[in-house]
Design an enzyme around this catalytic site. Sequence first.
Site, PDB file in Angstrom:
ATOM      1  N   GLU A  11       0.818  -1.103  -0.236  1.00  0.00           N
ATOM      2  CA  GLU A  11       0.107  -0.086  -0.118  1.00  0.00           C
ATOM      3  C   GLU A  11       0.813   1.271  -0.166  1.00  0.00           C
ATOM      4  OE1 GLU A  11      -3.856  -1.732   2.217  1.00  0.00           O
ATOM      5  OE2 GLU A  11      -2.400  -0.985   3.410  1.00  0.00           O
ATOM      6  N   GLY A  77     -12.924  -4.285   2.043  1.00  0.00           N
ATOM      7  CA  GLY A  77     -13.831  -5.080   1.547  1.00  0.00           C
ATOM      8  C   GLY A  77     -15.088  -4.407   1.386  1.00  0.00           C
ATOM      9  N   MET A 174      -9.223  -2.835   8.543  1.00  0.00           N
ATOM     10  CA  MET A 174      -8.708  -3.132   9.869  1.00  0.00           C
ATOM     11  C   MET A 174      -8.062  -2.089  10.580  1.00  0.00           C
ATOM     12  SD  MET A 174      -7.667  -7.021   8.762  1.00  0.00           S
ATOM     13  CE  MET A 174      -7.296  -7.528  10.322  1.00  0.00           C
ATOM     14  N   GLU A 175      -8.093  -0.721  10.067  1.00  0.00           N
ATOM     15  CA  GLU A 175      -7.215   0.360  10.610  1.00  0.00           C
ATOM     16  C   GLU A 175      -7.901   1.801  10.783  1.00  0.00           C
ATOM     17  OE1 GLU A 175      -5.889  -1.331   7.884  1.00  0.00           O
ATOM     18  OE2 GLU A 175      -4.718  -2.672   8.861  1.00  0.00           O
ATOM     19  N   ASP A 198     -12.135  -6.740  -2.399  1.00  0.00           N
ATOM     20  CA  ASP A 198     -13.086  -7.959  -2.268  1.00  0.00           C
ATOM     21  C   ASP A 198     -14.394  -7.377  -1.762  1.00  0.00           C
ATOM     22  OD1 ASP A 198     -10.954  -7.666   0.181  1.00  0.00           O
ATOM     23  OD2 ASP A 198     -13.013  -8.338   0.672  1.00  0.00           O
TER      24      ASP A 198
END
Length: 231
Positions: A11, A77, A174-175, A198
Amino acid sequence: MLGIIGAMDQEVAKIKEQMTEVEVISRAGMEFYKGILSGTEVVVVKSGIGKVNAAACTQILADYFQPEAIINTGIAGSLCAKIDIGDIVLSTDVLHHDVDAVNFGYPLGQIPGMDTLSFAADAELRRKVKEICETVNPDIHVYEGRIVSGDQFVSEKSTKDKIISWTQGLCTEMEGAAIGQTAYLNRIPFLIVRAISDKADDSATMDYAEFEAKAIEHTVGVMLATAALYA
Ligand code: ADE
């Protein structure tokens, strides 16, 4: 100075390649790349995955570099059928989807003792980055809405549906909520910029690597143009 955080090597790697006058400062096992990007002083850092790494990274960024704004770039996602792989989501606000103190009278997602359920991103920065996204990636869609975070890679439809049912999130990662919360505590404007890799369901791991690379490609150009805003 603009702070740019990505959770994974992929990233931030392409962004780092474009930097000049780079100085590397190591803290808490993280390498903070200070230098020039698009004529602007930036610090680019890989936080590592998950909310604790992201929060620690954001606090170090705040303490050592005092950024004018913090941008978190990466993948997520999709939680919304119309938001496709490769599309970009910009955060209006961020929310922890794995926080539950309902027993103490707090709504799901709210951290006890904090005066807000979700953490609002900077609206003006979002407006500018939306324009940039539309110019840099005219072939994809850009959406604005809530981004939700948890220490969980969501890859089961039942988990996805449960998260959608109460968060109204457009995508999950997740962050972002940890970065947003830490920026909020430090009164630093922030924005989360996520490209969809996704659908956060049973198809999430299919062709994941290929989609991940494509999604990241979409965010790199956006980061270069966004840095120029601070020149
Ligand atoms: N990052 C990219 N896709 C994700 C997913 N399905 N869940 C959590 N984080 C993600």
